[in-house]
Design a protein around this motif. Structure first.
Motif, PDB file in Angstrom:
ATOM      1  N   ARG A  38      72.513 -59.699  -9.045  1.00 27.07           N
ATOM      2  CA  ARG A  38      73.378 -58.308  -9.163  1.00 27.07           C
ATOM      3  C   ARG A  38      73.615 -58.181 -10.771  1.00 27.07           C
ATOM      4  O   ARG A  38      74.777 -57.740 -10.889  1.00 27.07           O
ATOM      5  N   ARG A  56      79.837 -61.000 -13.835  1.00 22.59           N
ATOM      6  CA  ARG A  56      79.621 -61.009 -12.336  1.00 22.59           C
ATOM      7  C   ARG A  56      79.776 -62.171 -11.898  1.00 22.59           C
ATOM      8  O   ARG A  56      79.842 -62.689 -10.569  1.00 22.59           O
ATOM      9  N   GLN A 178      75.889 -47.839  -6.872  1.00 22.19           N
ATOM     10  CA  GLN A 178      77.004 -49.037  -6.364  1.00 22.19           C
ATOM     11  C   GLN A 178      77.623 -48.260  -5.292  1.00 22.19           C
ATOM     12  O   GLN A 178      78.107 -48.938  -4.373  1.00 22.19           O
ATOM     13  N   GLN A 181      76.004 -49.082  -2.151  1.00 22.51           N
ATOM     14  CA  GLN A 181      76.169 -50.517  -1.680  1.00 22.51           C
ATOM     15  C   GLN A 181      77.555 -50.671  -0.788  1.00 22.51           C
ATOM     16  O   GLN A 181      77.674 -51.180   0.219  1.00 22.51           O
ATOM     17  N   ALA A 182      78.387 -49.931  -1.407  1.00 20.40           N
ATOM     18  CA  ALA A 182      79.653 -50.138  -0.995  1.00 20.40           C
ATOM     19  C   ALA A 182      79.910 -49.253   0.522  1.00 20.40           C
ATOM     20  O   ALA A 182      80.486 -49.804   1.419  1.00 20.40           O
ATOM     21  N   THR A 184      77.674 -48.875   2.605  1.00 16.45           N
ATOM     22  CA  THR A 184      76.619 -49.372   3.589  1.00 16.45           C
ATOM     23  C   THR A 184      77.136 -50.749   3.831  1.00 16.45           C
ATOM     24  O   THR A 184      75.834 -51.657   4.395  1.00 16.45           O
ATOM     25  N   HIS A 185      77.793 -51.434   3.262  1.00 18.00           N
ATOM     26  CA  HIS A 185      78.078 -52.800   3.374  1.00 18.00           C
ATOM     27  C   HIS A 185      76.884 -53.764   3.013  1.00 18.00           C
ATOM     28  O   HIS A 185      76.650 -54.424   3.575  1.00 18.00           O
ATOM     29  N   GLU A 186      76.782 -53.256   1.651  1.00 20.37           N
ATOM     30  CA  GLU A 186      75.617 -54.175   0.972  1.00 20.37           C
ATOM     31  C   GLU A 186      74.192 -53.815   1.665  1.00 20.37           C
ATOM     32  O   GLU A 186      73.592 -54.592   1.641  1.00 20.37           O
ATOM     33  N   ARG A 188      73.643 -53.672   4.964  1.00 18.19           N
ATOM     34  CA  ARG A 188      73.306 -54.643   5.985  1.00 18.19           C
ATOM     35  C   ARG A 188      73.651 -53.785   7.375  1.00 18.19           C
ATOM     36  O   ARG A 188      74.756 -53.766   7.437  1.00 18.19           O
ATOM     37  N   TYR A 201      68.550 -47.752   6.138  1.00 20.85           N
ATOM     38  CA  TYR A 201      68.609 -48.629   5.174  1.00 20.85           C
ATOM     39  C   TYR A 201      67.440 -49.149   4.646  1.00 20.85           C
ATOM     40  O   TYR A 201      67.501 -49.532   3.330  1.00 20.85           O
ATOM     41  N   ARG A 205      67.049 -48.867   0.678  1.00 15.94           N
ATOM     42  CA  ARG A 205      66.711 -50.199  -0.569  1.00 15.94           C
ATOM     43  C   ARG A 205      65.553 -49.814  -1.196  1.00 15.94           C
ATOM     44  O   ARG A 205      65.502 -50.348  -2.422  1.00 15.94           O
ATOM     45  N   CYS A 208      66.808 -47.360  -4.102  1.00 20.64           N
ATOM     46  CA  CYS A 208      67.689 -48.215  -5.089  1.00 20.64           C
ATOM     47  C   CYS A 208      66.735 -49.222  -5.986  1.00 20.64           C
ATOM     48  O   CYS A 208      66.766 -49.135  -7.430  1.00 20.64           O
TER      49      CYS A 208
END
Length: 227
Positions: A38, A56, A178, A181-182, A184-186, A188, A201, A205, A208
């Protein structure tokens, strides 16, 4: 001497003090390492590996060790002439974003509607993707109708002001990623996700990855030629 051999022979501090943009540009496979940790090598490509890793909470020495093991085999070379490189960007990224984002919006709308009671539903994702699509369309239009034709002129001219504006918009695109990501729970999906949710998803991916690579090529390979 191969890239991997050069890295192994170089002092560790030398790699740590190079910028993420330089490393992503010069070492085939480095972008995958940065994504895994990341580390923002596109919008944040001006930061050194040391500073980016510290921000990070990543072990910079461990990242250097991974970079040292990468295969020296180069990826397919990108076009070198600006006119050809900008044409590649349009065909490989701009056209793909235009084609794929509307479908991702449609999938997000369906997932939010059908699974609105699910605790992990990505509420607000469809609206976010719609806004992201609009911003990308405007950004790509400016590049295709103004900036890229100027870059194709001979002899080349300095284009720092419009490039700076594009860099600023790239930062906005990075923040939009970003937000994905937030929401979609990264990225997952839950264990009981339906095929539509899983397809959404998977598409996100790819979006992104494509957008990060798109920004990297422009920020670190194309733009510096005209600054």
């Amino acid at each position: 001497m191969s890239t991997a051999t050069t890295l192994e022979a170089a002092p560790m501090a030398g790699v740590i003090e190079r910028t993420l943009g330089e490393l992503a540009r010069d070492i085939p496979g480095a972008t995958a390492v940065f994504r895994r940790h990341r580390l923002d090598f596109c919008c944040g490509g001006g930061a050194t590996l040391r500073d980016a890793a510290q921000a990070r909470g990543v072990d910079a020495d461990a990242v250097c060790s991974e970079l040292a093991t990468l295969s020296p085999q180069p990826a397919s070379p990108l076009p070198q002439r600006p006119a050809e490189l900008t044409q590649f960007i349009v065909q490989r990224f701009h056209d793909v974003h235009r084609r794929e984002l509307p479908e991702l919006v449609r999938l997000a709308e369906k997932v939010e509607r059908v699974h609105r009671e699910h605790p992990e539903v990505p509420a607000g994702l469809a609206d976010h993707l719609r806004g992201m699509h609009e911003e990308l369309l405007q950004h790509m239009e400016k590049e295709e109708t103004i900036l890229f034709p100027m870059m194709a002129q001979e002899p080349p001219m300095p284009l720092r002001p419009p490039i700076q504006r594009m860099r600023e918009e790239h930062v906005d695109h990075g923040e939009a990623l970003q937000r994905i990501q937030a929401l979609t729970h990264e990225l997952r999906e839950p264990a009981d996700a339906c095929n539509t949710w899983a397809s959404l998803y998977a598409g996100l991916r790819k979006l992104c990855d494509d957008l990060v690579e798109h920004i990297h090529i422009e920020n670190n390979l194309l733009f510096p030629r005209f600054e």
